[in-house]
Design a protein around this motif. Structure first.
Motif, PDB file in Angstrom:
ATOM      1  N   ASN A 116       7.549  -2.468  -7.481  1.00 39.58           N
ATOM      2  CA  ASN A 116       8.504  -2.172  -6.052  1.00 39.58           C
ATOM      3  C   ASN A 116       7.607  -2.196  -4.825  1.00 39.58           C
ATOM      4  OD1 ASN A 116      10.778  -1.522  -7.933  1.00 39.58           O
ATOM      5  ND2 ASN A 116      10.370   0.530  -8.026  1.00 39.58           N
ATOM      6  N   ASP A 117       6.258  -2.172  -5.120  1.00 41.56           N
ATOM      7  CA  ASP A 117       5.466  -2.151  -3.977  1.00 41.56           C
ATOM      8  C   ASP A 117       5.210  -3.825  -3.552  1.00 41.56           C
ATOM      9  OD1 ASP A 117       5.087   0.401  -3.833  1.00 41.56           O
ATOM     10  OD2 ASP A 117       3.634   0.317  -5.324  1.00 41.56           O
ATOM     11  N   ILE A 118       5.854  -4.684  -4.471  1.00 36.37           N
ATOM     12  CA  ILE A 118       5.199  -6.343  -4.093  1.00 36.37           C
ATOM     13  C   ILE A 118       6.530  -6.601  -3.151  1.00 36.37           C
ATOM     14  CG2 ILE A 118       4.793  -8.385  -4.927  1.00 36.37           C
ATOM     15  CD1 ILE A 118       3.894  -7.145  -7.679  1.00 36.37           C
ATOM     16  N   SER A 119       6.353  -7.189  -2.233  1.00 43.29           N
ATOM     17  CA  SER A 119       7.489  -7.693  -1.198  1.00 43.29           C
ATOM     18  C   SER A 119       8.047  -9.023  -1.971  1.00 43.29           C
ATOM     19  CB  SER A 119       6.983  -7.986   0.127  1.00 43.29           C
ATOM     20  OG  SER A 119       6.056  -9.223   0.122  1.00 43.29           O
ATOM     21  N   ALA A 120       9.361  -9.369  -1.372  1.00 36.30           N
ATOM     22  CA  ALA A 120      10.078 -10.592  -1.971  1.00 36.30           C
ATOM     23  C   ALA A 120       9.256 -11.841  -1.608  1.00 36.30           C
ATOM     24  CB  ALA A 120      11.361 -10.561  -1.314  1.00 36.30           C
ATOM     25  N   ASP A 121       8.734 -11.729  -0.399  1.00 37.94           N
ATOM     26  CA  ASP A 121       7.752 -12.877   0.098  1.00 37.94           C
ATOM     27  C   ASP A 121       6.625 -13.196  -0.929  1.00 37.94           C
ATOM     28  OD1 ASP A 121       9.590 -13.438   2.068  1.00 37.94           O
ATOM     29  OD2 ASP A 121       8.202 -12.461   3.645  1.00 37.94           O
ATOM     30  N   GLU A 122       5.879 -12.116  -1.279  1.00 35.67           N
ATOM     31  CA  GLU A 122       4.665 -12.053  -2.201  1.00 35.67           C
ATOM     32  C   GLU A 122       5.081 -12.664  -3.651  1.00 35.67           C
ATOM     33  OE1 GLU A 122       0.751 -11.698  -3.219  1.00 35.67           O
ATOM     34  OE2 GLU A 122       1.712 -11.978  -1.438  1.00 35.67           O
ATOM     35  N   LEU A 123       6.174 -11.959  -4.006  1.00 37.32           N
ATOM     36  CA  LEU A 123       6.819 -12.340  -5.369  1.00 37.32           C
ATOM     37  C   LEU A 123       6.992 -13.978  -5.395  1.00 37.32           C
ATOM     38  CD1 LEU A 123       8.989  -9.585  -6.640  1.00 37.32           C
ATOM     39  CD2 LEU A 123       6.919 -10.391  -7.815  1.00 37.32           C
ATOM     40  N   ALA A 124       7.663 -14.380  -4.421  1.00 35.10           N
ATOM     41  CA  ALA A 124       8.205 -15.879  -4.037  1.00 35.10           C
ATOM     42  C   ALA A 124       6.663 -16.771  -4.061  1.00 35.10           C
ATOM     43  CB  ALA A 124       8.950 -16.200  -2.923  1.00 35.10           C
ATOM     44  N   LYS A 125       5.677 -16.290  -3.339  1.00 35.57           N
ATOM     45  CA  LYS A 125       4.378 -16.877  -3.407  1.00 35.57           C
ATOM     46  C   LYS A 125       3.813 -17.128  -4.715  1.00 35.57           C
ATOM     47  CE  LYS A 125      -0.024 -16.772  -0.955  1.00 35.57           C
ATOM     48  NZ  LYS A 125      -0.719 -16.184   0.110  1.00 35.57           N
ATOM     49  N   ILE A 126       4.015 -15.779  -5.367  1.00 36.69           N
ATOM     50  CA  ILE A 126       3.238 -15.688  -6.803  1.00 36.69           C
ATOM     51  C   ILE A 126       3.766 -16.886  -7.754  1.00 36.69           C
ATOM     52  CG2 ILE A 126       2.908 -14.527  -9.051  1.00 36.69           C
ATOM     53  CD1 ILE A 126       2.585 -12.325  -7.173  1.00 36.69           C
TER      54      ILE A 126
ATOM     55  N   LEU B 178       1.545 -10.366 -13.226  1.00 37.37           N
ATOM     56  CA  LEU B 178       2.118  -8.913 -12.425  1.00 37.37           C
ATOM     57  C   LEU B 178       1.596  -7.658 -13.318  1.00 37.37           C
ATOM     58  CD1 LEU B 178       5.830  -9.768 -11.390  1.00 37.37           C
ATOM     59  CD2 LEU B 178       3.724  -9.617 -10.151  1.00 37.37           C
ATOM     60  N   LYS B 179       1.635  -7.944 -14.704  1.00 34.40           N
ATOM     61  CA  LYS B 179       0.808  -6.968 -15.443  1.00 34.40           C
ATOM     62  C   LYS B 179      -0.780  -6.666 -15.241  1.00 34.40           C
ATOM     63  CE  LYS B 179       3.782  -7.261 -19.463  1.00 34.40           C
ATOM     64  NZ  LYS B 179       3.973  -7.661 -20.951  1.00 34.40           N
ATOM     65  N   GLU B 180      -1.284  -7.803 -14.483  1.00 32.98           N
ATOM     66  CA  GLU B 180      -2.910  -7.597 -14.095  1.00 32.98           C
ATOM     67  C   GLU B 180      -3.067  -7.134 -12.927  1.00 32.98           C
ATOM     68  OE1 GLU B 180      -3.859 -12.052 -14.337  1.00 32.98           O
ATOM     69  OE2 GLU B 180      -4.085 -11.822 -16.634  1.00 32.98           O
ATOM     70  N   ILE B 181      -1.971  -7.174 -11.959  1.00 33.85           N
ATOM     71  CA  ILE B 181      -2.237  -6.612 -10.495  1.00 33.85           C
ATOM     72  C   ILE B 181      -1.349  -5.372 -10.319  1.00 33.85           C
ATOM     73  CG2 ILE B 181      -2.678  -9.110  -9.620  1.00 33.85           C
ATOM     74  CD1 ILE B 181       0.057  -9.041  -8.472  1.00 33.85           C
ATOM     75  N   VAL B 182      -0.727  -5.048 -11.131  1.00 32.74           N
ATOM     76  CA  VAL B 182       0.453  -3.816 -11.024  1.00 32.74           C
ATOM     77  C   VAL B 182      -0.110  -2.641 -11.774  1.00 32.74           C
ATOM     78  CG1 VAL B 182       2.665  -2.649 -11.333  1.00 32.74           C
ATOM     79  CG2 VAL B 182       2.475  -5.125 -10.369  1.00 32.74           C
ATOM     80  N   LEU B 183      -0.663  -1.618 -11.259  1.00 30.58           N
ATOM     81  CA  LEU B 183      -1.264  -0.422 -11.977  1.00 30.58           C
ATOM     82  C   LEU B 183      -0.742   0.151 -13.091  1.00 30.58           C
ATOM     83  CD1 LEU B 183      -3.711   1.633 -12.318  1.00 30.58           C
ATOM     84  CD2 LEU B 183      -2.456   2.912 -10.334  1.00 30.58           C
ATOM     85  N   LEU B 184       0.636   0.358 -12.910  1.00 27.37           N
ATOM     86  CA  LEU B 184       1.366   1.086 -13.792  1.00 27.37           C
ATOM     87  C   LEU B 184       1.831   0.209 -15.110  1.00 27.37           C
ATOM     88  CD1 LEU B 184       3.938   3.237 -11.624  1.00 27.37           C
ATOM     89  CD2 LEU B 184       1.895   3.924 -12.745  1.00 27.37           C
ATOM     90  N   ASP B 185       1.786  -1.224 -14.746  1.00 25.95           N
ATOM     91  CA  ASP B 185       2.019  -2.128 -15.817  1.00 25.95           C
ATOM     92  C   ASP B 185       0.625  -2.634 -16.628  1.00 25.95           C
ATOM     93  OD1 ASP B 185       4.280  -2.051 -15.285  1.00 25.95           O
ATOM     94  OD2 ASP B 185       4.769  -3.785 -14.170  1.00 25.95           O
ATOM     95  N   GLN B 186      -0.451  -2.250 -16.246  1.00 20.72           N
ATOM     96  CA  GLN B 186      -1.582  -2.498 -16.795  1.00 20.72           C
ATOM     97  C   GLN B 186      -1.656  -1.706 -17.882  1.00 20.72           C
ATOM     98  OE1 GLN B 186      -4.784  -1.708 -14.373  1.00 20.72           O
ATOM     99  NE2 GLN B 186      -4.821  -3.910 -13.262  1.00 20.72           N
ATOM    100  N   ALA B 187      -2.511  -2.423 -19.255  1.00 18.63           N
ATOM    101  CA  ALA B 187      -2.901  -1.689 -20.266  1.00 18.63           C
ATOM    102  C   ALA B 187      -3.808  -0.524 -19.879  1.00 18.63           C
ATOM    103  CB  ALA B 187      -3.280  -2.660 -21.396  1.00 18.63           C
ATOM    104  N   TYR B 188      -3.701   0.618 -20.525  1.00 17.93           N
ATOM    105  CA  TYR B 188      -4.501   1.689 -20.318  1.00 17.93           C
ATOM    106  C   TYR B 188      -5.856   1.392 -20.941  1.00 17.93           C
ATOM    107  CZ  TYR B 188      -6.426   6.379 -20.137  1.00 17.93           C
ATOM    108  OH  TYR B 188      -7.340   7.768 -20.076  1.00 17.93           O
ATOM    109  N   VAL B 189      -6.938   1.492 -20.015  1.00 20.48           N
ATOM    110  CA  VAL B 189      -8.108   0.998 -20.673  1.00 20.48           C
ATOM    111  C   VAL B 189      -8.552   1.726 -21.820  1.00 20.48           C
ATOM    112  CG1 VAL B 189      -8.874  -0.313 -18.876  1.00 20.48           C
ATOM    113  CG2 VAL B 189      -9.557   2.119 -18.814  1.00 20.48           C
ATOM    114  N   LYS B 190      -8.096   3.081 -21.924  1.00 16.49           N
ATOM    115  CA  LYS B 190      -8.931   3.937 -22.632  1.00 16.49           C
ATOM    116  C   LYS B 190      -7.717   4.568 -23.980  1.00 16.49           C
ATOM    117  CE  LYS B 190     -11.333   7.575 -21.547  1.00 16.49           C
ATOM    118  NZ  LYS B 190     -11.516   8.676 -20.518  1.00 16.49           N
TER     119      LYS B 190
END
Length: 362
Positions: A199-209, A300-312
């Motif tokens: 939700n913190d990613i703007s529509a423009d940023e998503l379009a760019k990705i 997105l899973k790589e750059i979004v904290l909550l979607d990342q795999a928890y390292v521990k």
């Protein structure tokens, strides 16, 4: 007048400058301690100006906190990692962090005009100049970031190469919450997320990705879905876009999964050109759209904290979001800051032995 060793020692302890510099300052000012100290400060300014063109891209991050609810992280740069490990420099950076915690300035440049906490007769800039003179390298207070919330934790990694702050709201400040946020801080340090949630990613940023993903996929035709790649092969062969040697290599190895290794660089470049000619139809293809969706989702899973795999995570699959919820369903990650020393800055590479020899006049 005669300059005593005791006077030189006193000025050296007061200023942190070298012994010969202190003796010269006292000689120039007829032994007047205050005037000699001012002389050294002015001398320090001159030395700092000479260092202004140098690159200061090493250094450390430090954190200062006020209870559990407020913290700041600062980055202060030096020219060499050798100085960054120096205790005098590290203590100075901690003092800068303490200063940044209470400043009303919006950035490091604005803070330079503040009165120095440990000696209000000086400004932050005055002390920076003095430390530059004493340490002998260009120093720079690059940036700071302050955060506030229900519970704030910090993490310093690699002796100060990375500094992280994490803010959690909604679940108080008990030990389990602090431990959770400390783990999240380590996650941020290791995995470099850019956002807390999608939700913190703007529509423009998503379009760019998505646009970048499409372009990169088209320019790597061997990663395209097989039906689309086969169409490109058919054109390259049928329309004689390739030379005879590449066509022969294709016919002989077309069922080999390592086909790409048998084609010339010219043939690969031609395939990329054909893919770009066919870009409109490729983008319209449903299979390609699914491929792009998958690649965007992976990014997105790589750059979004909550979607990342928890390292521990013991199973290697638990997401950060699920880990936080397992600690407290009321806990929300409200903010994080990650500083890495020198990120985005040009760095120089010098032979350390040569640098020492240079400073020794050898």
């Amino acid at each position: 007048m005669a300059i005593t060793a005791q006077a030189v020692k006193e000025l050296r302890e007061l200023s942190g400058a070298g012994m010969m510099d202190c003796k010269k300052a006292l000689t120039e000012t007829n032994g007047d301690m205050d005037a000699a100290f001012e002389y050294l400060r002015k001398s320090g300014i001159a030395k700092a100006e000479k260092k202004a063109a140098r690159i200061a891209a090493e250094g450390i991050c430090r954190v200062a906190k006020e209870g559990d609810n407020k913290a700041v992280v600062v980055e202060v740069n030096s020219e060499t990692d050798f100085v960054a490990k120096n205790e005098l420099f590290q203590n100075y950076v901690q003092e800068v962090a303490n200063q940044a915690l209470v400043t009303k300035a919006c950035d490091a440049e604005g803070m330079l005009e503040d009165a120095w906490l440990a000696d209000t007769t000086k400004t932050v800039k005055d002390v920076l100049v003095e430390k530059t003179s004493t340490i002998g390298e260009k120093l720079s207070i690059r940036r700071f970031a302050k955060v506030e919330g229900d519970c704030v934790t910090s993490y310093i990694h690699g002796g100060g190469k990375i500094g992280v702050l994490v803010v959690g709201n909604g679940a108080g400040t008990d030990d389990s919450v602090k431990e959770c946020l400390a783990n999240i801080a380590m996650q941020v340090a290791a995995m470099k997320p850019k956002y807390i949630s999608k939700n913190d990613i703007s529509a423009d940023e998503l379009a760019k990705i998505r646009e970048i993903t499409i372009d990169s996929s088209v320019n790597e035709p061997f990663t395209l879905p097989k039906p689309l790649l086969q169409k490109l092969f058919n054109r390259a062969v049928g329309e004689k876009k390739w030379n005879d040697a590449d066509i022969a290599a294709y016919e002989e190895n077309k069922n080999n999964k390592f086909l790409v290794n048998f084609l010339s660089d010219e043939a690969k470049a031609t395939l990329i050109a054909l893919a770009n000619e066919e870009k409109e139809s490729i983008v319209a293809d449903k299979i390609f759209a699914g491929l792009v969706d998958g690649r965007v989702s992976k990014q997105l899973k790589e750059i979004v904290l909550l979607d990342q795999a928890y390292v521990k995570a013991e199973d290697g699959k638990q997401t950060v979001e699920n880990y936080v919820a397992s600690v407290s369903k009321s806990l929300k990650i409200a903010n994080f800051v990650r500083f890495e020393v020198g990120e985005g800055m040009e760095k120089k590479s010098e032979n350390f032995a040569e640098e020492v020899a240079k400073q020794m006049g050898m």
